[in-house]
Write an enzyme that holds these catalytic residues in place. Structure first.
Site, mmCIF file in Angstrom:
data_model
loop_
_atom_site.group_PDB
_atom_site.id
_atom_site.type_symbol
_atom_site.label_atom_id
_atom_site.label_comp_id
_atom_site.label_asym_id
_atom_site.label_seq_id
_atom_site.Cartn_x
_atom_site.Cartn_y
_atom_site.Cartn_z
ATOM 1 N N HIS A 209 3.836 -2.425 2.846
ATOM 2 C CA HIS A 209 4.025 -1.434 1.781
ATOM 3 C C HIS A 209 5.008 -1.917 0.721
ATOM 4 O O HIS A 209 4.963 -1.480 -0.414
ATOM 5 C CB HIS A 209 4.468 -0.098 2.377
ATOM 6 C CG HIS A 209 3.340 0.671 2.978
ATOM 7 N ND1 HIS A 209 3.297 2.037 3.041
ATOM 8 C CD2 HIS A 209 2.182 0.249 3.539
ATOM 9 C CE1 HIS A 209 2.172 2.429 3.617
ATOM 10 N NE2 HIS A 209 1.487 1.356 3.936
ATOM 11 N N HIS B 290 -4.083 -3.640 11.445
ATOM 12 C CA HIS B 290 -4.332 -2.518 12.355
ATOM 13 C C HIS B 290 -4.631 -2.974 13.783
ATOM 14 O O HIS B 290 -4.985 -2.152 14.622
ATOM 15 C CB HIS B 290 -5.447 -1.625 11.800
ATOM 16 C CG HIS B 290 -4.999 -0.854 10.595
ATOM 17 N ND1 HIS B 290 -5.830 -0.093 9.821
ATOM 18 C CD2 HIS B 290 -3.765 -0.731 10.019
ATOM 19 C CE1 HIS B 290 -5.151 0.461 8.827
ATOM 20 N NE2 HIS B 290 -3.897 0.085 8.917
#
Ligand code: HEB
Length: 727
Positions: free
Chosen positions: A98, A263
């Site tokens: 992020h 993920h």
């Protein structure tokens, strides 16, 4: 009635009356020119002071020891925010991603390069939920190493250490990201006044996102995990992912590798209804929360009670281990749409899939695996599906693709490899780094003098010399350190054919310069020669105006080849407006003064530097298409302060000659005769009171020498903006 209280704002008890508060100019005049973006990161706001050299500080670290500290932190679970599965790896990867993921190739802004994840708005975006804790967990390491490691570097390094400590071989790491000390004001994040509010930033005419924006909603890094506007449609999600990852210059294969690789680790958090249990974001939180936010009152508030995105569960059965399970479970199981305890759309393996499970966050039990709608896009979209299947069959290929894409993601905005620090910088040349070969010549002062003579005797005009050097150097963007004169890419596609560069005229100039290069036996690169030619033009123009000056020159630029130049990625450097050349593409529908300031910000210029450059370039005749806009002089090619004296002269009146208030003419008040024409990027120096104040300095009777010196200094700065090999 206490008369003291009515006079002293502090005694009256109204906080809104203290210094700096009250209605500001920006409140009164919301459209005033945003000159503030040229005033950022002033030295006096930097607690490190002027002589601090971050590269030196970083290089003095025992890098192996630092990494060991970060790796140990991963499994040193803290009571105030315990690690899921006893390992902070997934959390730290999300933080690094992020921090880097706001980068957009359109203007090079955003990204991991300056450590702004610790400031608003980023620290408070809903998509960055709970990452305030990730940074706090890193504080002991930051504290130990102090100014030797910036937050910007530490956040990326934490992502790498997390990956490595869970068994993933990373491609490399470079330090060199220097922190800033205030939020960046130049990044346009969108115009919405609410987060996740609507998707009006999609332009309905071409289905594309507005401007350079890299996310579909305000407050997100990319896309809504639940699907566009919360609609759980994997194909529509694939559409959004392609656009937003494309804005970061990631292709489909890189995108699949990144999402699947990321993920493979960690989990999503949606234990209960956020509306009911989660407090405000850090920037809005009360003072005793000490810069944190999202206080969660649901049971323990942590581990299996944590609430972040509202989606609940892990993607793989071993969320703290690098393995091939992401594609195993995504492709082998059937998934059905369900809802998390927080009410979010997500996907769960069907009963018939007889799926494996993941541990609960505290390790005490088991819970079902999960996919977001965005993950399902990798299975349902035909292009993504083909890549997913290939990676599923060939885990090594997936591993390599993820390692490279992660490296690109986290290093993309660092610019040339000369800026990379530390022992883990890979030697392999990567096309997105815009590689430039080193040169092996050293020209003597007399070589340089004879070259300048050859240039001035070549028949090229001051205007041609100056324009060409400007075209070459001014592609630099301080946002991601790309572009600039080094590499000599002005001779290559796509730059050579950009409209702003007047390709026909440019071709002529380049072939004359190539002739000089040949005559000089090729012992100077075109990159160096183009800058030297510009300098010669400036010196000649100063001489024409009676000033004997020497433009500082530093040789050593290499010439890149066409193969070293990624056409698409360089396409993003094309200026759609360049107020310094009075150019604006017909495609743009903005005020010329706004894009002038935007460009000046990318060139890292101050207000006086921008002003001096515009005033100088106009009288040197550096305009696109050789237009007369803003050429407020009768002596083109003479470096005078005529631009300023005329823009300040009230014997002329100005009026618009185009309906859109883009072009103006000045007339003599007495005779009514037309004198000059100009654009908004010219008139702004008389109209905006701050620019006018600087113009007055240059336009006064004692201003010309200062102007000439300031112009030369700013010019030399632009020519050298990309010389990280020297710094
Ligand atoms: Fe991610 C997590 C979404 C991409 C990595 N993610 C996550 C979540 C979500 C998401 C929703 C959850 C959060 C919470 O906590 O709740 N992603 C997403 C999306 C996308 C993504 C939509 C686009 C498509 N990721 C991504 C990437 C990466 C990642 C690219 C890297 C590479 N994530 C991640 C991780 C995690 C996540 C590691 C986990 C975290 C933790 O564990 O905490």
């Amino acid at each position: 009635n206490n008369s003291d209280a009515s006079q002293c704002p502090f005694l009256s008890g109204d906080q809104k009356k203290t210094a700096g508060r009250g209605t500001s100019n920006r409140d009164w005049w919301p459209n005033e020119l945003k000159l503030n973006i040229l005033r950022q990161h002033a030295a006096k706001n930097n607690p490190m002071g002027d002589d601090f050299n971050y590269a030196e500080a970083f290089n003095s670290i025992d890098f192996a020891a630092l990494k060991q500290d970060v790796i140990e932190l991963m499994t040193d679970s803290q009571d105030w925010w315990p690690a899921d599965y006893g390992h902070y790896g997934g959390f730290m990867i999300r933080m690094a991603w992020h921090s880097a993921g706001t980068y957009r190739v359109g203007d090079g802004r955003g990204g991991a390069g300056t450590g702004t994840h610790r400031f608003a708005p980023l620290n408070s975006w809903p998509d960055n939920g709970n990452l305030d804790k990730a940074r706090l967990l890193l504080w002991p390491v930051k504290k130990k190493y102090g100014n030797k490691i910036s937050w910007a570097d530490l956040m990326v390094l934490a992502g790498n250490c997390a990956l490595e400590s869970m068994g993933f071989p990373t491609f490399g790491f470079a330090g060199g990201r220097e922190d800033v000390w205030e939020p960046e004001q130049d990044i346009y994040w969108g115009s919405e006044t609410e987060w996740l509010d609507n998707d009006e930033r999609y332009d309905t005419s071409d289905g594309d996102l507005e401007g350079h924006l890299g996310a579909v909603h305000m407050g997100l890094i990319y896309v809504n995990p639940e699907g566009p506007n919360g609609e759980p449609d994997p194909l529509k999600s694939a559409h959004d992912i392609k656009i937003t990852f494309g804005r970061m210059a990631m292709n489909d294969e890189e995108t699949v590798a990144l999402v699947a690789g990321g993920h493979t680790f960690g989990k999503a958090h949606g234990a209960a209804d956020p509306e009911k249990y989660v407090g405000v974001e850090p920037h809005g939180a009360s003072i005793e929360e000490m810069s944190t936010g999202w206080k969660n009152t649901y049971e323990s508030g942590v581990l299996q009670h944590a609430i972040t995105s509202g989606i609940e569960g892990a993607w793989t059965p071993n969320p703290t281990k690098w393995d091939a399970d992401y594609f195993n479970v995504l492709l082998n199981y059937d998934w059905e749409l369900t809802k998390s305890p927080a009410g979010a759309h997500q996907w769960t393996p069907t009963a018939e899939s007889n799926a494996r499970m993941a541990p609960t966050a505290d390790g005490s039990g088991k819970q079902a695996l999960m996919m977001t709608t965005a993950d399902m896009a990798l299975k349902m979209d035909p292009t993504y599906r083909e890549i997913s299947e290939r990676f599923h069959k060939d885990h090594k290929a997936f591993e390599d693709a993820f390692a490279r894409a992660w490296y690109k993601l986290t290093h993309r905005d660092m610019g040339p490899i000369d800026r990379y620090l530390g022992p883990e910088v890979p030697t392999e040349e990567l096309i997105w780094q815009d590689p430039i070969p080193k040169v092996d010549y050293t020209l003597s002062d007399s070589d340089i003098e004879s070259l300048k003579k050859m240039i001035l005797a070549s028949g090229l005009s001051v205007s041609e010399l100056v324009k060409t050097a400007w075209a070459s150097a001014s592609t630099f963007r301080g946002s991601d350190m790309r572009g600039g004169a080094n590499g000599g890419r002005l001779r290559l596609e796509p730059q050579r054919s950009w409209e702003v560069n007047n390709p026909e005229e440019l071709n002529k100039v380049l072939s004359v310069l190539e002739g000089i290069q040949k005559e000089f036996n090729g012992t100077i690169s075109m990159a160096d020669l183009i800058v030297l030619a510009g300098n010669a033009g400036v010196e000649e123009a100063a001489k024409n105006a009676g000033h004997n000056i020497n433009v500082p020159y530093t040789q050593g630029r290499g010439d890149a080849s066409q193969e070293q130049t990624d056409l698409e990625s360089f396409g993003y450097l094309e200026p759609l407006a360049d107020g310094f050349r009075n150019y604006m593409s017909a495609k743009l529908n903005v005020a010329a003064e706004d894009v002038l300031v935007d460009k000046a910000n990318l060139l890292t210029l101050s207000i006086p530097e921008m002003t001096a450059l515009v005033g100088g370039l106009r009288v040197l005749g550096a305009n696109y298409d050789n237009s007369n806009y803003g050429v407020f002089t009768d002596n083109v090619g003479h470096l005078t302060n005529d631009f300023f004296t005329n823009v300040l002269d009230f014997t002329y009146t100005w009026s618009a000659t185009s309906d859109d208030d883009a072009i103006f003419e000045s007339r003599d008040r007495r005779t009514g005769e037309v004198k000059f024409t100009g654009t908004r990027a010219d008139l702004i120096f008389g109209s905006n009171t701050e620019l006018r104040a600087v113009s007055e300095v240059y336009g006064a009777n004692d201003g010309e020498i200062r102007f000439v010196n300031d112009f030369v200094a700013a010019w030399a700065k632009v020519m050298n903006l990309d010389r990280f090999d020297l710094k």
